[in-house]
Motif scaffolding. Structure first.
Motif, PDB file in Angstrom:
ATOM      1  N   UNK A 179       3.075   9.637  -0.054  1.00  0.00           N
ATOM      2  CA  UNK A 179       3.122  10.098   1.330  1.00  0.00           C
ATOM      3  C   UNK A 179       3.395   8.931   2.283  1.00  0.00           C
ATOM      4  N   UNK A 180       2.758   7.778   2.036  1.00  0.00           N
ATOM      5  CA  UNK A 180       2.978   6.610   2.889  1.00  0.00           C
ATOM      6  C   UNK A 180       4.409   6.097   2.779  1.00  0.00           C
ATOM      7  N   UNK A 181       4.956   6.115   1.573  1.00  0.00           N
ATOM      8  CA  UNK A 181       6.340   5.677   1.402  1.00  0.00           C
ATOM      9  C   UNK A 181       7.278   6.587   2.185  1.00  0.00           C
ATOM     10  N   UNK A 182       7.015   7.901   2.140  1.00  0.00           N
ATOM     11  CA  UNK A 182       7.854   8.847   2.875  1.00  0.00           C
ATOM     12  C   UNK A 182       7.742   8.649   4.383  1.00  0.00           C
ATOM     13  N   UNK A 183       6.566   8.243   4.856  1.00  0.00           N
ATOM     14  CA  UNK A 183       6.334   8.166   6.301  1.00  0.00           C
ATOM     15  C   UNK A 183       6.624   6.783   6.876  1.00  0.00           C
ATOM     16  N   UNK A 184       6.287   5.731   6.137  1.00  0.00           N
ATOM     17  CA  UNK A 184       6.392   4.369   6.673  1.00  0.00           C
ATOM     18  C   UNK A 184       7.547   3.579   6.093  1.00  0.00           C
ATOM     19  N   UNK A 185       8.093   4.029   4.993  1.00  0.00           N
ATOM     20  CA  UNK A 185       9.173   3.301   4.355  1.00  0.00           C
ATOM     21  C   UNK A 185       8.677   2.462   3.192  1.00  0.00           C
ATOM     22  N   UNK A 186       9.517   2.322   2.172  1.00  0.00           N
ATOM     23  CA  UNK A 186       9.111   1.614   0.962  1.00  0.00           C
ATOM     24  C   UNK A 186       8.869   0.124   1.218  1.00  0.00           C
ATOM     25  N   UNK A 187       9.676  -0.487   2.090  1.00  0.00           N
ATOM     26  CA  UNK A 187       9.545  -1.927   2.322  1.00  0.00           C
ATOM     27  C   UNK A 187       8.175  -2.283   2.879  1.00  0.00           C
ATOM     28  N   UNK A 188       7.710  -1.520   3.872  1.00  0.00           N
ATOM     29  CA  UNK A 188       6.404  -1.805   4.488  1.00  0.00           C
ATOM     30  C   UNK A 188       5.281  -1.584   3.484  1.00  0.00           C
ATOM     31  N   UNK A 189       5.350  -0.482   2.734  1.00  0.00           N
ATOM     32  CA  UNK A 189       4.287  -0.174   1.768  1.00  0.00           C
ATOM     33  C   UNK A 189       4.231  -1.240   0.679  1.00  0.00           C
ATOM     34  N   UNK A 190       5.395  -1.639   0.166  1.00  0.00           N
ATOM     35  CA  UNK A 190       5.411  -2.656  -0.884  1.00  0.00           C
ATOM     36  C   UNK A 190       4.901  -4.002  -0.362  1.00  0.00           C
ATOM     37  N   UNK A 191       5.285  -4.356   0.862  1.00  0.00           N
ATOM     38  CA  UNK A 191       4.832  -5.625   1.440  1.00  0.00           C
ATOM     39  C   UNK A 191       3.316  -5.645   1.602  1.00  0.00           C
ATOM     40  N   UNK A 192       2.776  -4.595   2.206  1.00  0.00           N
ATOM     41  CA  UNK A 192       1.326  -4.558   2.454  1.00  0.00           C
ATOM     42  C   UNK A 192       0.552  -4.529   1.142  1.00  0.00           C
ATOM     43  N   UNK A 193       1.006  -3.692   0.180  1.00  0.00           N
ATOM     44  CA  UNK A 193       0.290  -3.587  -1.089  1.00  0.00           C
ATOM     45  C   UNK A 193       0.336  -4.900  -1.861  1.00  0.00           C
ATOM     46  N   UNK A 194       1.506  -5.526  -1.942  1.00  0.00           N
ATOM     47  CA  UNK A 194       1.633  -6.778  -2.694  1.00  0.00           C
ATOM     48  C   UNK A 194       0.861  -7.909  -2.024  1.00  0.00           C
ATOM     49  N   UNK A 195       0.942  -7.987  -0.679  1.00  0.00           N
ATOM     50  CA  UNK A 195       0.216  -9.031   0.033  1.00  0.00           C
ATOM     51  C   UNK A 195      -1.291  -8.859  -0.139  1.00  0.00           C
ATOM     52  N   UNK A 196      -1.769  -7.631  -0.011  1.00  0.00           N
ATOM     53  CA  UNK A 196      -3.204  -7.373  -0.181  1.00  0.00           C
ATOM     54  C   UNK A 196      -3.661  -7.695  -1.596  1.00  0.00           C
ATOM     55  N   UNK A 197      -2.858  -7.315  -2.570  1.00  0.00           N
ATOM     56  CA  UNK A 197      -3.205  -7.630  -3.965  1.00  0.00           C
ATOM     57  C   UNK A 197      -3.268  -9.139  -4.177  1.00  0.00           C
ATOM     58  N   UNK A 198      -2.291  -9.873  -3.631  1.00  0.00           N
ATOM     59  CA  UNK A 198      -2.311 -11.312  -3.770  1.00  0.00           C
ATOM     60  C   UNK A 198      -3.528 -11.948  -3.138  1.00  0.00           C
ATOM     61  N   UNK A 199      -3.896 -11.478  -1.942  1.00  0.00           N
ATOM     62  CA  UNK A 199      -5.072 -12.032  -1.256  1.00  0.00           C
ATOM     63  C   UNK A 199      -6.357 -11.716  -2.017  1.00  0.00           C
ATOM     64  N   UNK A 200      -6.493 -10.476  -2.503  1.00  0.00           N
ATOM     65  CA  UNK A 200      -7.705 -10.097  -3.229  1.00  0.00           C
ATOM     66  C   UNK A 200      -7.840 -10.886  -4.533  1.00  0.00           C
ATOM     67  N   UNK A 201      -6.724 -11.023  -5.256  1.00  0.00           N
ATOM     68  CA  UNK A 201      -6.784 -11.755  -6.524  1.00  0.00           C
ATOM     69  C   UNK A 201      -7.070 -13.229  -6.272  1.00  0.00           C
ATOM     70  N   UNK A 202      -6.483 -13.796  -5.211  1.00  0.00           N
ATOM     71  CA  UNK A 202      -6.768 -15.194  -4.876  1.00  0.00           C
ATOM     72  C   UNK A 202      -8.237 -15.379  -4.520  1.00  0.00           C
ATOM     73  N   UNK A 203      -8.779 -14.436  -3.733  1.00  0.00           N
ATOM     74  CA  UNK A 203     -10.201 -14.509  -3.399  1.00  0.00           C
ATOM     75  C   UNK A 203     -11.054 -14.355  -4.648  1.00  0.00           C
TER      76      UNK A 203
END
Length: 426
Positions: A78-102
């Motif tokens: 639903x988020x990909x349909x509403x916000x676009x794949x680029x934004x969803x992938x950026x936020x998800x990947x960035x959040x994953x990187x920050x959480x794993x680094x922490x």
């Protein structure tokens, strides 16, 4: 089963992306995210086993990794349909990187014990959910780009499949080898891959956006439409039911194999990674062979052969005396499962009406993913010494379910029609 989760149509015509920018805008972001996806899927249970030395917690971590993935599927799409794949992938990947680094920093500071266990379990759950978001976003980009490529669509899809399979081959081995140097090393690499995927995500091509009006009701209506469509297609519904039971065996082997390889055979985490990479290679070969075999055997014949191989291998895995035997049988099991994937994807593309394709596809994905958290809970509740018996039971259930499904499909005229269409397009 490995299946695509985005096959919708773009809203209108878009110009094809120049071949020279495909590498930078499509292939590179997908490659880094696919490698992070593979490492997160196969290495996180290994991380739990390495830090806790507990078979029960390893099974529980597998369940915690998949429960958020299943729950996140509808929201991610639903988020990909509403916000676009680029934004969803950026936020998800960035959040994953920050959480794993922490998480890496926390594991370095914390002493071994309960706090360390809670940290790695939380990381397993978080990476599972975030990985699903970035995966769906990248699938959306791949689907849109292949359609914009017009006559080069098959070439684009071949490259994307090659990227995914290469990541599946590389990720388990990389994760297993890095764990030998310490959990923090593996997590640091996973974090770096996530940051690279996030950095590249914002330059991916735009995907069509859907109006936000009536979103909640549309998601519920979509599942209802998918259910009604699936019920109206007995061939597809029987196959999905059989493969859902088969996926219970697959999920159980994914969850239990780190425990079996490390504790029963006394090998390292690198051996677990090698096991899954060899299995991925056999899957790739099986998929290629099945596409050729469809011309001679048809969908039913290919499905029967692959289901027989998968069920027999699963039953034999419960009695495997050595690691080498276990690895060979696992490769056979995954080859059979890969062939069944070809049958499912072919029938799905031929039988589901285009107007309800997305809704029906979403429902089938949910049905096929549900066994994964169930398998993790089963491993968590089963003593390591009894895992062989559970694998044997799941193998027997798999054999019965697939036999019933293909017996039911044998006399269905819809399958014969689909066979002729598939042979004309393969």
């Amino acid at each position: 089963m490995t299946i695509s989760v985005y096959e919708g149509r773009p809203a209108g015509r878009h110009a094809a992306i120049p071949q020279g920018s495909l590498l930078r805008r499509v292939y590179a972001p997908r490659a880094f995210d696919a490698l992070a996806f593979s490492m997160a899927t196969y290495a996180m249970p290994l991380l739990v086993l390495a830090t806790t030395n507990s078979a029960s917690l390893t099974g529980l971590a597998f369940a915690l990794e998949w429960i958020p993935r299943v729950a996140a599927f509808g929201l991610a799409g639903d988020l990909v349909d509403r916000r676009g794949a680029a934004v969803v992938c950026f936020v998800a990947s960035l959040t994953r990187g920050l959480l794993v680094a922490a998480g890496t920093a926390v594991l370095i500071v914390l002493p071994q014990g309960t706090a360390e266990t809670v940290t790695v379990m939380a990381l397993a759950a978080a990476t599972g959910a975030l990985t699903q978001f970035s995966f769906i976003a990248n699938e959306a980009v791949g689907a849109i780009v292949s359609r914009r490529a017009e006559t080069k669509a098959h070439r684009v899809q071949s490259v994307l499949i090659g990227i995914d399979q290469t990541a599946t081959l590389t990720g388990p081995v990389l994760g297993g080898v890095l764990l030998l140097a310490g959990p923090s090393r593996m997590l640091a690499v996973l974090s770096a891959l996530s940051f690279l995927a996030a950095a590249l995500a914002l330059q991916t091509p735009p995907t069509p956006l859907r109006s936000a009006q009536g979103g909640a009701s549309q998601r519920g209506d979509g599942l209802k439409v998918g259910w009604l469509t699936l019920r109206a297609l007995p061939v597809l519904s029987w196959l999905v039911a059989g493969l859902a039971i088969s996926n219970l065996a697959l999920a159980l082997l994914q969850s239990a194999s780190p425990i079996i390889v490390v504790e029963r055979f006394g090998l390292s985490t690198a051996a677990v990674g090698t096991l899954w990479s060899a299995a991925a290679a056999s899957t790739l070969l099986a998929v290629a062979a099945c596409r050729i075999a469809l011309n001679r055997l048809g969908l039913w014949g290919v499905g029967v052969v692959c289901s027989t191989v998968a069920a027999a291998a699963c039953l034999a895995l419960s009695q495997a005396p050595t690691y080498t035997t276990y690895a060979v049988l696992m490769a056979l099991f995954m080859a059979g499962d890969g062939g069944l994937t070809v049958v499912l994807r072919t029938l799905r593309s031929l039988l589901i009406p285009p107007a309800v394709f997305g809704s029906t596809l979403s429902l089938t994905i949910l049905l096929l993913l549900l066994p994964f958290p169930i398998a993790g809970i089963m491993v968590a509740l089963t003593p390591p010494s009894a895992l062989d018996h559970v694998i044997a039971v799941c193998g027997a259930l798999q054999a019965v379910a697939l036999a019933l499904a293909f017996l039911r499909l044998r006399a269905d005229p819809v399958l014969r029609t689909a066979d002729s269409q598939a042979q004309a397009t393969v």
